[in-house]
Design a protein around this motif. Structure first.
Motif, PDB file in Angstrom:
ATOM      1  N   UNK A 114      52.117  44.483  42.223  1.00 55.56           N
ATOM      2  CA  UNK A 114      50.980  44.504  43.135  1.00 55.56           C
ATOM      3  C   UNK A 114      50.263  43.169  43.220  1.00 55.56           C
ATOM      4  N   UNK A 115      48.996  43.241  43.608  1.00 57.30           N
ATOM      5  CA  UNK A 115      48.198  42.046  43.867  1.00 57.30           C
ATOM      6  C   UNK A 115      47.375  41.676  42.645  1.00 57.30           C
ATOM      7  N   UNK A 116      47.550  40.485  42.082  1.00 57.87           N
ATOM      8  CA  UNK A 116      46.765  40.072  40.913  1.00 57.87           C
ATOM      9  C   UNK A 116      45.271  40.128  41.194  1.00 57.87           C
ATOM     10  N   UNK A 117      44.500  40.433  40.143  1.00 60.22           N
ATOM     11  CA  UNK A 117      43.053  40.460  40.280  1.00 60.22           C
ATOM     12  C   UNK A 117      42.502  41.785  40.759  1.00 60.22           C
ATOM     13  N   UNK A 118      43.384  42.729  41.144  1.00 61.67           N
ATOM     14  CA  UNK A 118      42.940  44.058  41.574  1.00 61.67           C
ATOM     15  C   UNK A 118      43.349  45.038  40.474  1.00 61.67           C
ATOM     16  N   UNK A 120      44.221  44.220  37.722  1.00 60.76           N
ATOM     17  CA  UNK A 120      45.247  43.477  36.990  1.00 60.76           C
ATOM     18  C   UNK A 120      44.643  42.138  36.586  1.00 60.76           C
ATOM     19  N   UNK A 121      45.226  41.450  35.611  1.00 58.65           N
ATOM     20  CA  UNK A 121      44.753  40.095  35.309  1.00 58.65           C
ATOM     21  C   UNK A 121      44.870  39.193  36.528  1.00 58.65           C
ATOM     22  N   UNK A 122      44.145  38.088  36.511  1.00 57.07           N
ATOM     23  CA  UNK A 122      44.216  37.118  37.599  1.00 57.07           C
ATOM     24  C   UNK A 122      42.858  36.686  38.109  1.00 57.07           C
ATOM     25  N   UNK A 123      41.859  37.555  38.019  1.00 58.51           N
ATOM     26  CA  UNK A 123      40.537  37.207  38.539  1.00 58.51           C
ATOM     27  C   UNK A 123      39.891  36.073  37.736  1.00 58.51           C
ATOM     28  N   UNK A 124      39.970  36.159  36.408  1.00 55.96           N
ATOM     29  CA  UNK A 124      39.392  35.092  35.582  1.00 55.96           C
ATOM     30  C   UNK A 124      40.121  33.778  35.791  1.00 55.96           C
ATOM     31  N   UNK A 125      41.426  33.867  35.944  1.00 55.89           N
ATOM     32  CA  UNK A 125      42.218  32.662  36.185  1.00 55.89           C
ATOM     33  C   UNK A 125      41.795  32.002  37.491  1.00 55.89           C
ATOM     34  N   UNK A 126      41.711  32.790  38.555  1.00 54.00           N
ATOM     35  CA  UNK A 126      41.325  32.234  39.860  1.00 54.00           C
ATOM     36  C   UNK A 126      39.939  31.610  39.798  1.00 54.00           C
ATOM     37  N   UNK A 127      39.007  32.275  39.114  1.00 54.74           N
ATOM     38  CA  UNK A 127      37.645  31.745  39.014  1.00 54.74           C
ATOM     39  C   UNK A 127      37.624  30.429  38.245  1.00 54.74           C
ATOM     40  N   UNK A 128      38.377  30.369  37.146  1.00 54.03           N
ATOM     41  CA  UNK A 128      38.398  29.150  36.338  1.00 54.03           C
ATOM     42  C   UNK A 128      39.032  27.993  37.101  1.00 54.03           C
ATOM     43  N   UNK A 129      40.100  28.285  37.831  1.00 55.96           N
ATOM     44  CA  UNK A 129      40.785  27.239  38.598  1.00 55.96           C
ATOM     45  C   UNK A 129      39.872  26.693  39.694  1.00 55.96           C
ATOM     46  N   UNK A 130      39.180  27.588  40.387  1.00 59.72           N
ATOM     47  CA  UNK A 130      38.265  27.133  41.440  1.00 59.72           C
ATOM     48  C   UNK A 130      37.103  26.338  40.842  1.00 59.72           C
ATOM     49  N   UNK A 131      36.588  26.795  39.695  1.00 56.48           N
ATOM     50  CA  UNK A 131      35.483  26.085  39.049  1.00 56.48           C
ATOM     51  C   UNK A 131      35.897  24.686  38.614  1.00 56.48           C
ATOM     52  N   UNK A 132      37.182  24.512  38.309  1.00 54.31           N
ATOM     53  CA  UNK A 132      37.694  23.201  37.901  1.00 54.31           C
ATOM     54  C   UNK A 132      37.994  22.309  39.099  1.00 54.31           C
ATOM     55  N   UNK A 133      37.785  22.825  40.299  1.00 55.52           N
ATOM     56  CA  UNK A 133      37.954  22.012  41.501  1.00 55.52           C
ATOM     57  C   UNK A 133      39.332  22.053  42.122  1.00 55.52           C
ATOM     58  N   UNK A 134      40.158  23.000  41.704  1.00 55.51           N
ATOM     59  CA  UNK A 134      41.506  23.105  42.257  1.00 55.51           C
ATOM     60  C   UNK A 134      41.578  24.251  43.274  1.00 55.51           C
TER      61      UNK A 134
END
Length: 316
Positions: A114-118, A120-134
């Protein structure tokens, strides 16, 4: 899973290269990739192309993802190219992904299905990556939430318009008291509610939902898989539906609690009318308690409504 050389998806992989190969895939980007929830043919062409060309794939379970990739004819070595990132290490593992993105690498993330972050893991990763400017680039695809919604046939709202609004509640608490409290709150929710449940807890959830009486519940069991079942029953009949066949308590479940049927003077309108009458004579808590006894509406919902009525009256 078939060996890569014998994959029935060889032609799909070639089609993915033709269809998606000319598109832009920026470096230093996290690609959040949805994967099938059961039927392997539900993968998208763009997902296949990205999974083949990224520098590394972060995944909920490296063994599961390795088998999935081989089924599509994508042969990637574990270790440097497959990175474990799951609910127990997501915060720490995200930093390793960010370091690789900073070097200009393309990293994909997939959950087991399925779709990560729903749920499932992935939400923290996406938030951290965006916070790091990527950049975080989503590749949409399968989701049990939208899959069941599309087949549930939600009741039409008053006037014949389709009732498309819904709330995603996911997994309810496992403890009985907390679960019952959550269901009391959902009982007052006018929109459809999507729930997820594991096989070892589905019977307990079914018994708890019985308090909702005739409110329709659509069940999606083993969605997109060989023994998929989709049915709609009254909430009070869900436990009986599960008991009809032994295999019905197996597999993964998505459920849609349909919007509560309301007529012109339905439960919500009746609750407000009773509350207004009682609030004019009684303290707030007493008015809520009596309104719950008179209308049968959940006390928590009536309390929130009473606060809003008091606030509106004070501002008038």
């Amino acid at each position: 899973m078939p060996a890569a050389s014998a994959s029935p998806f060889r032609s799909a992989l070639h089609a993915a290269r033709d269809a998606a190969g000319s598109q832009d895939y920026p470096q230093g980007t996290l690609y959040v990739v949805a994967t099938p929830i059961g039927n392997l043919a539900d993968i998208t062409l763009r997902a296949l192309h990205v999974l083949e060309r990224v520098d590394a794939i972060a995944c909920e379970d490296t063994r599961h993802t390795q088998a999935l990739l081989r089924a599509y004819g994508i042969d990637r070595k574990a270790g440097a190219q497959l990175l474990a990132l799951h609910q127990h290490n997501e915060a720490e593992a995200a930093q390793g992904v960010i370091e690789r993105l900073a070097r200009g690498e393309r990293i994909a993330y997939v959950s087991d299905a399925g779709t990560p972050g729903v749920s499932d893991p992935g939400a923290r990763l996406a938030a951290a990556v965006r916070a790091a400017g990527h950049r975080v680039l989503p590749l949409p695809g399968a989701s049990s939430v939208t899959t069941l919604i599309s087949a549930a046939g939600l009741a039409a709202a008053e006037g014949g318009a389709a009732q498309s609004a819904f709330v995603f509640a996911g997994f309810l608490p496992s403890k009985a008291a907390e679960r019952d409290s959550a269901i009391q709150q959902l009982a007052a929710e006018p929109r459809a509610v999507v729930l997820l449940e594991a096989p070892h807890r589905i019977e307990a959830l079914a018994r708890a939902l019985a308090v909702l009486g005739q409110r329709p519940v659509s069940i999606g069991r083993e969605l997109t898989k060989q023994f998929e079942e989709i049915d709609t029953v009254p909430a009070e009949g869900l436990a009986g539906w599960l008991a009809t066949k032994e295999q019905r308590t197996r597999g993964e479940f998505a459920l849609v609690l349909h919007p509560a049927a309301q007529d012109a003077a339905g439960p919500a309108g009746e609750g407000e009318r009773v509350l207004r009458l009682l609030l004019s004579e009684l303290p707030l808590k007493s008015a809520v308690r009596l309104a719950a006894e008179i209308t049968g509406a959940p006390r928590n919902a009536l309390y929130e409504q009473a606060l809003q009525l008091r606030k509106a009256d004070d501002g008038a």
